[in-house]
Design a protein around this motif. Structure first.
Motif, PDB file in Angstrom:
ATOM      1  N   SER A 161       0.855  -1.196   0.000  1.00 46.58           N
ATOM      2  CA  SER A 161       0.000   0.000   0.000  1.00 46.58           C
ATOM      3  C   SER A 161       0.886   1.240   0.000  1.00 46.58           C
ATOM      4  O   SER A 161       2.017   1.207   0.481  1.00 46.58           O
ATOM      5  CB  SER A 161      -0.950   0.012   1.184  1.00 46.58           C
ATOM      6  OG  SER A 161      -0.419  -0.638   2.289  1.00 46.58           O
ATOM      7  N   PRO A 162       0.397   2.324  -0.554  1.00 47.95           N
ATOM      8  CA  PRO A 162       1.242   3.521  -0.678  1.00 47.95           C
ATOM      9  C   PRO A 162       1.668   4.028   0.696  1.00 47.95           C
ATOM     10  O   PRO A 162       0.886   4.039   1.638  1.00 47.95           O
ATOM     11  CB  PRO A 162       0.338   4.547  -1.365  1.00 47.95           C
ATOM     12  CG  PRO A 162      -0.883   3.838  -1.750  1.00 47.95           C
ATOM     13  CD  PRO A 162      -0.926   2.503  -1.098  1.00 47.95           C
ATOM     14  N   LYS A 191       8.927  -2.712  -8.438  1.00 46.68           N
ATOM     15  CA  LYS A 191       7.675  -2.966  -7.725  1.00 46.68           C
ATOM     16  C   LYS A 191       7.762  -4.344  -7.119  1.00 46.68           C
ATOM     17  O   LYS A 191       8.028  -5.317  -7.801  1.00 46.68           O
ATOM     18  CB  LYS A 191       6.523  -2.944  -8.724  1.00 46.68           C
ATOM     19  CG  LYS A 191       5.722  -1.693  -8.683  1.00 46.68           C
ATOM     20  CD  LYS A 191       4.356  -1.911  -9.321  1.00 46.68           C
ATOM     21  CE  LYS A 191       3.769  -0.576  -9.686  1.00 46.68           C
ATOM     22  NZ  LYS A 191       3.099  -0.553 -10.960  1.00 46.68           N
ATOM     23  N   GLU A 192       7.471  -4.437  -5.824  1.00 42.83           N
ATOM     24  CA  GLU A 192       7.519  -5.760  -5.210  1.00 42.83           C
ATOM     25  C   GLU A 192       6.194  -6.447  -5.370  1.00 42.83           C
ATOM     26  O   GLU A 192       5.143  -5.821  -5.270  1.00 42.83           O
ATOM     27  CB  GLU A 192       7.801  -5.601  -3.729  1.00 42.83           C
ATOM     28  CG  GLU A 192       9.240  -5.872  -3.386  1.00 42.83           C
ATOM     29  CD  GLU A 192       9.394  -6.140  -1.914  1.00 42.83           C
ATOM     30  OE1 GLU A 192       9.470  -5.157  -1.178  1.00 42.83           O
ATOM     31  OE2 GLU A 192       9.423  -7.310  -1.530  1.00 42.83           O
TER      32      GLU A 192
ATOM     33  N   LEU B   6      -4.323  -4.217  -1.494  1.00 43.32           N
ATOM     34  CA  LEU B   6      -5.385  -3.279  -1.188  1.00 43.32           C
ATOM     35  C   LEU B   6      -5.713  -3.376   0.286  1.00 43.32           C
ATOM     36  O   LEU B   6      -5.302  -4.279   0.953  1.00 43.32           O
ATOM     37  CB  LEU B   6      -6.603  -3.713  -1.981  1.00 43.32           C
ATOM     38  CG  LEU B   6      -7.464  -2.659  -2.646  1.00 43.32           C
ATOM     39  CD1 LEU B   6      -6.642  -1.589  -3.284  1.00 43.32           C
ATOM     40  CD2 LEU B   6      -8.289  -3.322  -3.717  1.00 43.32           C
ATOM     41  N   PHE B   7      -6.451  -2.459   0.759  1.00 41.50           N
ATOM     42  CA  PHE B   7      -6.983  -2.496   2.133  1.00 41.50           C
ATOM     43  C   PHE B   7      -5.975  -2.218   3.220  1.00 41.50           C
ATOM     44  O   PHE B   7      -4.986  -2.882   3.363  1.00 41.50           O
ATOM     45  CB  PHE B   7      -7.649  -3.833   2.452  1.00 41.50           C
ATOM     46  CG  PHE B   7      -8.900  -4.066   1.650  1.00 41.50           C
ATOM     47  CD1 PHE B   7      -9.022  -5.172   0.849  1.00 41.50           C
ATOM     48  CD2 PHE B   7      -9.924  -3.154   1.674  1.00 41.50           C
ATOM     49  CE1 PHE B   7     -10.148  -5.373   0.090  1.00 41.50           C
ATOM     50  CE2 PHE B   7     -11.072  -3.333   0.915  1.00 41.50           C
ATOM     51  CZ  PHE B   7     -11.170  -4.466   0.125  1.00 41.50           C
TER      52      PHE B   7
END
Lengths: 214, 153
Positions: A161-162, A191-192, B6-7
């Motif tokens: 997540s960012p 990118k992992e 996500l999440f």
């Protein structure tokens, strides 16, 4: 290979979708949000199975859309430990053999889990099983596109997540006496994978299908 | 194919329910595909691209596995036949997914098979699997033509 996961989430239905059946609109929104995405510590989401419970819908001030809490079940790809799976060899590298299943790509068989003894052929970029019989050595190549049967040894979830912006780089003026911290990672380029499976073929019957078929 | 995590921790989930038979996933995807064919415009909208991709790839993968030929009746009948062998759910699931035809494959899927199953029982298992679970029609045709029995001793 697949599991059913019960999840709860709040779904936002914009006003232009109010004419549709609630269940259909829900299903579409849930699939839009989850399909083909990896949920941390859960797995790769495939598609919605069913909606088990719909709570009341609310409209909040300033937003015309309705918000509904939904309980639903989703089909998720999450092989269990020690499960046998079949895939195709994507490519080989120093890190090991990379396998793909079409819908899921991030499967790695590290060198120590290959049939031993194994060596990496630099010229052709393939891993080779140096199979010894009484008649002498026999090199078995693990070529791209070959079907391979492996056992799931481990799985790794990475939270991609960012995160916040990295600490300011050297163009920001450093104050006297303050050490400038280096940027967190030079991570922009790489990118992992959020979900990786580690496999092993170090057993009788595992490896290329062609090795074991008569 | 990149997948995105996500999440955040704030969304809550309940734990996994149960192993879902691959044959059920195949049927679900086929039905969904049929449904979306009549859907018209919606399946091409931007948001649905992910669903299209994963459905296409998963169906492509599963259609080459034995699960694609297993109706719910076949699965149920197979599981009933398997009861006396006392295999775990995970083991039966793998037999369904892979349709092993050799003793080597059975040993991979059944834990401690040398202790739990005698050689005759393994042969019996291979026969039951072969009888109850439909095989790949192309493979069987090829095998019949070359007149080679499957499996190694």
């Amino acid at each position: 290979m697949f599991v059913l996961v019960e999840m709860v989430d709040t779904v936002r239905i914009p006003p232009w979708n109010f004419d549709r059946q609630l269940n259909e609109a829900m299903a579409e929104e849930l699939n839009k949000k989850l399909a083909n995405k990896v949920v941390y510590n859960v797995g790769l989401c495939i598609c919605l199975y069913d909606i088990t419970k719909l709570e009341d819908s609310y409209i909040f001030p300033g937003d015309g859309a309705s918000h509904t809490k939904v309980h639903f079940r989703y089909v998720v790809f999450h092989p269990f430990l020690d499960e046998i799976l079949t895939g195709k060899i994507k490519y080989c590298s120093q890190e090991g053999v990379h396998v793909t299943m079409g819908f899921f790509d991030d499967i790695l068989i590290p060198p120590e889990s290959l049939q031993q003894p194994a060596k990496f052929d630099e010229a052709e970029q393939v891993w080779v099983w140096e199979y010894e019989t009484d008649e002498g050595g026999h090199d078995l190549y693990m070529d791209q596109g070959e079907e391979i049967r492996f056992r799931v040894a481990d799985q790794v979830f990475v939270d991609t997540s960012p995160t916040g912006p990295a600490v300011a780089a050297s163009d920001a003026p450093a104050q006297a006496g303050q050490a400038t911290a280096p940027p967190a990672e030079a991570s922009e380029g790489k990118k992992e994978a959020p979900y990786t499976l580690i496999g092993t073929i170090c057993e009788s019957g595992l490896g290329l299908l062609s090795w074991w078929n008569s | 194919m990149t997948c995105y995590s996500l999440f955040s921790q704030t969304d809550q989930f309940v734990t996994f329910t149960f192993f879902f038979f691959t044959a059920q996933v195949f049927k679900l995807l086929i039905d969904l595909k049929e449904q979306r064919k009549d859907g018209g415009k919606s399946k091409h909208s931007a948001g649905q691209q992910n669903l299209n991709t994963i459905m296409y790839e998963t169906l492509k993968y599963l259609s080459k596995t034995p699960s694609s030929r297993q109706s719910p009746e076949i699965v149920k009948e197979f599981l009933t036949t398997m009861m006396p062998h006392k295999l775990t759910k995970a083991e039966k699931l793998q037999l369904l997914n892979h349709r092993p035809q050799t003793a080597v494959e059975i040993q991979l899927m059944v834990e401690e098979s040398e202790e739990r199953l005698s050689e005759e029982q393994i042969e019996e298992l291979i026969q039951t699997i072969s009888d109850h679970l439909p095989g790949d029609p192309e493979q069987e045709k090829a095998a019949a033509e070359t007149d080679e029995g499957g499996g190694q001793s």
